[in-house]
Design a protein around this motif. Structure first.
Motif, mmCIF file in Angstrom:
data_model
loop_
_atom_site.group_PDB
_atom_site.id
_atom_site.type_symbol
_atom_site.label_atom_id
_atom_site.label_comp_id
_atom_site.label_asym_id
_atom_site.label_seq_id
_atom_site.Cartn_x
_atom_site.Cartn_y
_atom_site.Cartn_z
ATOM 1 N N ALA A 108 0.844 -1.206 0.000
ATOM 2 C CA ALA A 108 0.000 0.000 0.000
ATOM 3 C C ALA A 108 0.881 1.259 0.000
ATOM 4 O O ALA A 108 2.117 1.178 0.074
ATOM 5 C CB ALA A 108 -0.983 -0.013 1.168
ATOM 6 N N ALA A 109 0.225 2.407 -0.064
ATOM 7 C CA ALA A 109 0.948 3.684 -0.176
ATOM 8 C C ALA A 109 1.723 3.969 1.110
ATOM 9 O O ALA A 109 1.380 3.437 2.174
ATOM 10 C CB ALA A 109 -0.060 4.791 -0.446
ATOM 11 N N PRO A 110 2.783 4.815 1.026
ATOM 12 C CA PRO A 110 3.548 5.140 2.228
ATOM 13 C C PRO A 110 2.629 5.603 3.368
ATOM 14 O O PRO A 110 1.710 6.393 3.150
ATOM 15 C CB PRO A 110 4.476 6.273 1.762
ATOM 16 N N GLY A 111 2.854 5.061 4.543
ATOM 17 C CA GLY A 111 2.068 5.452 5.731
ATOM 18 C C GLY A 111 0.882 4.540 6.005
ATOM 19 O O GLY A 111 0.416 4.452 7.143
ATOM 20 N N VAL A 112 0.415 3.832 4.981
ATOM 21 C CA VAL A 112 -0.804 3.024 5.166
ATOM 22 C C VAL A 112 -0.528 1.790 6.037
ATOM 23 O O VAL A 112 -1.302 1.496 6.959
ATOM 24 C CB VAL A 112 -1.411 2.614 3.799
ATOM 25 N N HIS A 134 6.051 0.151 2.911
ATOM 26 C CA HIS A 134 5.080 0.481 1.857
ATOM 27 C C HIS A 134 5.349 -0.339 0.591
ATOM 28 O O HIS A 134 6.384 -1.013 0.474
ATOM 29 C CB HIS A 134 5.074 1.988 1.579
ATOM 30 N N GLY A 135 4.420 -0.259 -0.354
ATOM 31 C CA GLY A 135 4.512 -1.149 -1.524
ATOM 32 C C GLY A 135 4.904 -0.462 -2.810
ATOM 33 O O GLY A 135 4.734 -1.031 -3.893
ATOM 34 N N TYR A 136 5.429 0.771 -2.713
ATOM 35 C CA TYR A 136 5.805 1.466 -3.954
ATOM 36 C C TYR A 136 7.323 1.550 -4.065
ATOM 37 O O TYR A 136 7.914 2.611 -4.071
ATOM 38 C CB TYR A 136 5.101 2.830 -4.031
ATOM 39 N N PHE A 137 7.938 0.359 -4.101
ATOM 40 C CA PHE A 137 9.395 0.275 -4.178
ATOM 41 C C PHE A 137 9.806 -0.063 -5.612
ATOM 42 O O PHE A 137 9.020 -0.583 -6.397
ATOM 43 C CB PHE A 137 9.922 -0.786 -3.209
ATOM 44 N N LYS A 138 11.072 0.270 -5.911
ATOM 45 C CA LYS A 138 11.616 -0.071 -7.230
ATOM 46 C C LYS A 138 12.207 -1.477 -7.156
ATOM 47 O O LYS A 138 12.524 -1.963 -6.065
ATOM 48 C CB LYS A 138 12.718 0.910 -7.626
ATOM 49 N N GLU A 139 12.379 -2.077 -8.324
ATOM 50 C CA GLU A 139 12.898 -3.449 -8.347
ATOM 51 C C GLU A 139 14.256 -3.541 -7.631
ATOM 52 O O GLU A 139 14.519 -4.512 -6.930
ATOM 53 C CB GLU A 139 13.015 -3.930 -9.788
ATOM 54 N N LEU A 156 3.959 -14.409 10.141
ATOM 55 C CA LEU A 156 2.967 -14.142 9.095
ATOM 56 C C LEU A 156 3.373 -12.886 8.329
ATOM 57 O O LEU A 156 3.647 -11.848 8.940
ATOM 58 C CB LEU A 156 1.577 -13.878 9.710
ATOM 59 N N LEU A 157 3.385 -13.008 6.987
ATOM 60 C CA LEU A 157 3.674 -11.842 6.145
ATOM 61 C C LEU A 157 2.454 -11.558 5.283
ATOM 62 O O LEU A 157 2.012 -12.429 4.525
ATOM 63 C CB LEU A 157 4.896 -12.146 5.255
ATOM 64 N N PHE A 158 1.900 -10.355 5.438
ATOM 65 C CA PHE A 158 0.747 -9.952 4.618
ATOM 66 C C PHE A 158 1.242 -8.983 3.555
ATOM 67 O O PHE A 158 1.830 -7.945 3.880
ATOM 68 C CB PHE A 158 -0.330 -9.302 5.492
ATOM 69 N N VAL A 159 0.994 -9.325 2.291
ATOM 70 C CA VAL A 159 1.520 -8.531 1.180
ATOM 71 C C VAL A 159 0.370 -7.895 0.396
ATOM 72 O O VAL A 159 -0.461 -8.599 -0.179
ATOM 73 C CB VAL A 159 2.394 -9.410 0.249
ATOM 74 N N ALA A 160 0.358 -6.559 0.382
ATOM 75 C CA ALA A 160 -0.721 -5.828 -0.289
ATOM 76 C C ALA A 160 -0.151 -5.050 -1.473
ATOM 77 O O ALA A 160 0.138 -3.855 -1.375
ATOM 78 C CB ALA A 160 -1.399 -4.877 0.707
ATOM 79 N N LEU A 161 0.059 -5.767 -2.586
ATOM 80 C CA LEU A 161 0.591 -5.112 -3.792
ATOM 81 C C LEU A 161 -0.410 -5.206 -4.930
ATOM 82 O O LEU A 161 -0.105 -4.837 -6.053
ATOM 83 C CB LEU A 161 1.907 -5.784 -4.220
#
Ligand code: UDP
Length: 242
Positions: A108-112, A134-139, A156-161
């Motif tokens: 998700a977006a930074p801070g979420v 957050h989920g807006y990273f570069k490769e 547990l890892l929750f991934v929201a991409l």
């Protein structure tokens, strides 16, 4: 029991049974992947076989979306109920708190993710949230993220991409991450953080979640065009037997 739907093996379990299964996966010490399979993913996987690989290798595949539950009935192998990503995630929280499982929220977006962690902590004060990102990273940043998750040692890892990115990301890195259970959760962090409201329970009960989401997020219309195509594929295969 697993039921086969358009080439995907789906676990036919209630929510409670699914939670118990996740608890077993956490304890078994492997790096397991859970996929909450929705009709959009399953339809795309018909056209892009590489999307089917994570599904067929997953340790647990749940029926996400009313369309999957309907399709399982059409195929003559009905699953007991919908097990969506957000519902499963929230059902796991009391057990995670009780067992002291570490939780990592990625996406998700930074801070979420931080805001979602805060809200989860309000509800489950002893919940052990070991990291967020957050989920807006570069490769090129992915190696760093993998190291960050490994160092935090979550259970547990929750991934929201968003799907299918989150499923492919977990599939690519799960063995290196060494996290017992990883799952994609789509827009759940936005909902838990209070940035996005969930579709109302009565629309969900009427199996019209797709309509509620379309009203909230009109940009989804293109994605939802696959729903009638998915329904036609199911009817052709399981009703008309073509
Ligand atoms: N997202 C992200 N990185 C990306 C693309 C998406 O972190 O590169 C996040 C986005 O901010 C949102 C979630 O992924 O929180 C996708 O939500 P959506 O409801 O679209 O999930 P889906 O229904 O696709 O699983």
């Amino acid at each position: 029991m697993r039921v086969n739907l358009l080439g995907a093996a789906i676990d036919s379990l209630t929510m409670q049974e699914t939670v118990q299964r996740v608890a077993q996966l956490v304890k078994c010490g492997k790096s397991c992947q859970i996929i909450t399979l929705n009709p959009e993913y399953l339809y795309r996987a018909q056209l892009q076989p590489e999307l089917m690989e994570p599904v067929n290798r997953a340790d647990l595949v749940t029926p996400d979306g009313a369309g999957i539950v309907w399709a399982s009935r059409m195929a003559g192998t009905p699953v007991p109920e919908r097990v969506t990503g957000i519902d499963l995630m929230l059902h796991l929280m009391p057990m995670a708190e009780k067992e002291g499982w570490g939780i990592f929220l990625l996406g998700a977006a930074p801070g979420v993710a931080e805001a979602a962690a805060e809200n989860l902590r309000k509800q489950y004060p002893s919940l052990n949230i070991v990291g967020t990102c957050h989920g807006y990273f570069k490769e090129v940043e992915e190696e760093d993220i993998v190291s960050q998750i490994k160092a935090a040692q979550p259970h547990l890892l929750f991934v929201a991409l968003g799907m299918p990115k989150q499923e492919q990301w977990i599939y690519k890195y799960k063995d290196r991450l060494g996290v017992p259970v990883s799952m994609g959760v789509g827009g759940s962090l936005d909902v838990i953080a209070g940035r996005m409201q969930r579709v109302s329970p009565w629309l969900r009960k009427l199996q019209l979640e797709w309509l509620g989401r379309l009203i909230k997020e009109p940009r989804r219309w293109r994605r939802q065009l696959v729903l009638p195509k998915f329904a036609w594929l199911v009817i052709k295969k399981y009703v008309l037997k073509l």
